[in-house]
Design a protein around this motif. Sequence first.
Motif, PDB file in Angstrom:
ATOM      1  N   TYR A 150       0.945  -0.803   0.028  1.00 47.13           N
ATOM      2  CA  TYR A 150      -0.245   0.641  -0.357  1.00 47.13           C
ATOM      3  C   TYR A 150       0.986   1.392  -0.231  1.00 47.13           C
ATOM      4  CZ  TYR A 150       0.566  -0.937   5.499  1.00 47.13           C
ATOM      5  OH  TYR A 150       1.456  -1.190   6.765  1.00 47.13           O
ATOM      6  N   TYR A 151       2.363   1.063  -0.295  1.00 49.96           N
ATOM      7  CA  TYR A 151       3.223   2.059   0.655  1.00 49.96           C
ATOM      8  C   TYR A 151       4.058   2.455  -1.072  1.00 49.96           C
ATOM      9  CZ  TYR A 151       6.752  -0.724   1.665  1.00 49.96           C
ATOM     10  OH  TYR A 151       7.972  -2.328   1.245  1.00 49.96           O
ATOM     11  N   LYS A 152       3.173   1.959  -2.037  1.00 49.67           N
ATOM     12  CA  LYS A 152       3.759   1.776  -3.666  1.00 49.67           C
ATOM     13  C   LYS A 152       5.234   1.719  -3.526  1.00 49.67           C
ATOM     14  CE  LYS A 152       0.714   3.738  -5.391  1.00 49.67           C
ATOM     15  NZ  LYS A 152      -1.148   3.862  -4.648  1.00 49.67           N
ATOM     16  N   PRO A 153       5.835   0.188  -2.474  1.00 50.38           N
ATOM     17  CA  PRO A 153       7.771   0.308  -3.199  1.00 50.38           C
ATOM     18  C   PRO A 153       8.179   0.267  -3.830  1.00 50.38           C
ATOM     19  CG  PRO A 153       6.582  -1.901  -2.712  1.00 50.38           C
ATOM     20  CD  PRO A 153       5.463  -1.142  -2.568  1.00 50.38           C
ATOM     21  N   LYS A 154       9.540   0.543  -4.233  1.00 53.58           N
ATOM     22  CA  LYS A 154       9.535   0.503  -6.012  1.00 53.58           C
ATOM     23  C   LYS A 154      11.027  -0.119  -5.820  1.00 53.58           C
ATOM     24  CE  LYS A 154       7.584   4.876  -6.933  1.00 53.58           C
ATOM     25  NZ  LYS A 154       6.745   4.562  -5.819  1.00 53.58           N
ATOM     26  N   LEU A 159      11.197  -3.124   0.157  1.00 59.39           N
ATOM     27  CA  LEU A 159      10.331  -4.022   0.555  1.00 59.39           C
ATOM     28  C   LEU A 159      10.908  -4.535   1.647  1.00 59.39           C
ATOM     29  CD1 LEU A 159       9.717  -5.999  -3.521  1.00 59.39           C
ATOM     30  CD2 LEU A 159       7.985  -4.945  -1.736  1.00 59.39           C
ATOM     31  N   VAL A 160      11.987  -4.650   1.411  1.00 57.50           N
ATOM     32  CA  VAL A 160      13.238  -5.054   3.374  1.00 57.50           C
ATOM     33  C   VAL A 160      12.640  -4.662   4.367  1.00 57.50           C
ATOM     34  CG1 VAL A 160      15.479  -5.586   4.059  1.00 57.50           C
ATOM     35  CG2 VAL A 160      14.699  -6.870   1.385  1.00 57.50           C
ATOM     36  N   ASP A 161      13.290  -3.316   4.131  1.00 61.29           N
ATOM     37  CA  ASP A 161      12.565  -1.925   4.906  1.00 61.29           C
ATOM     38  C   ASP A 161      11.118  -2.029   5.490  1.00 61.29           C
ATOM     39  OD1 ASP A 161      15.386  -0.977   4.468  1.00 61.29           O
ATOM     40  OD2 ASP A 161      15.383   0.641   4.120  1.00 61.29           O
ATOM     41  N   PHE A 162      10.037  -2.183   5.406  1.00 61.75           N
ATOM     42  CA  PHE A 162       8.969  -2.380   5.154  1.00 61.75           C
ATOM     43  C   PHE A 162       8.818  -3.879   6.929  1.00 61.75           C
ATOM     44  CE2 PHE A 162       4.634  -4.400   5.294  1.00 61.75           C
ATOM     45  CZ  PHE A 162       3.708  -3.868   5.518  1.00 61.75           C
TER      46      PHE A 162
END
Length: 183
Positions: A150-154, A159-162
Motif C-alpha cells: 500500500y505504500y508503493k514500494p519501488k 520491500l525489505v525495509d517494510f
Amino acid sequence: MKIAVCISGASGAIYAKRLIENLKEHELFIVISEIAKKIFKDEIGIEFDEFMINFKAKIYDNKDFSSPLASGSFKIDACVVVPCSVKSLSAIASGYAENLISRCADVCIKEKRKLILLVREMPFSSIHLENMLKLSNLGVTIMPPCPGFYYKPKTIEDLVDFVVGRILDQLSIENNLFKRWGW
Ligand SMILES: Cc1cc2nc3c(=O)[nH]c(=O)nc-3n(C[C@H](O)[C@H](O)[C@H](O)COP(=O)(O)O)c2cc1C
C-alpha cells in the motif's frame, strides 16, 4: 536494549543484514548457522564475517553452549530469528534445543521474553502451520516476511525495509523505515 539476532538457513539473509544495520545503537548478540553463512554469501555477495567487521556485536558459534545466550540467567530483552527456517521453527516448537539458536529461543520462551520468528517458506505445510500456531499460543511473535504494497514500494530495499521496520516496531524501537498507512 540487549538483542539476540539469530540467523538460520532460510532464504532472506538481507532481512538479517538490514536489521543488524538498524540496531547499531543496541547491544547485539549474533548467532548464525553454518548453512545460513553460505546463504548469506550467496544472496548478499559478501562473507558474513566480513560484513560484521563494521559492528561491535558479539558473535557466537551455533554449537557454543557456553555462550551466555544459552542461559536464562543472562538477561536479554528480545531474540529475533531472522530468517527462521522451518527446521529451526520445528526445533523451537518442540523444545529440541540442539544448537544455540534453538536454545536461545527456548530460553526466551521459558523466561517469557520477547521472541520473534521471521519464518520463511512457501507454501507452508500443515506441520509448519501447527508449529507456528503452537508457538503463537505461547506468546511468540510469528511474522513471516510479507511486505505490504500500500505504500508503493519501488525497490527490493523498500520491500525489505517494510519488513525490518515492522520488526523494529515489535521491539518498540522508533523507526521511519517505511511509510505508514494514513501518513
Ligand atoms: C540456498 C538455500 C535456501 C534455503 N531456503 C530455505 C527457506 O527459505 N526456508 C527453509 O525453511 N529452509 C530453507 N533451506 C533449507 C535449510 O537451510 C535446511 O533445512 C537447514 O537444515 C536449516 O538449518 P538451520 O535452521 O539450522 O539453519 C534452504 C537451503 C538452501 C541451501
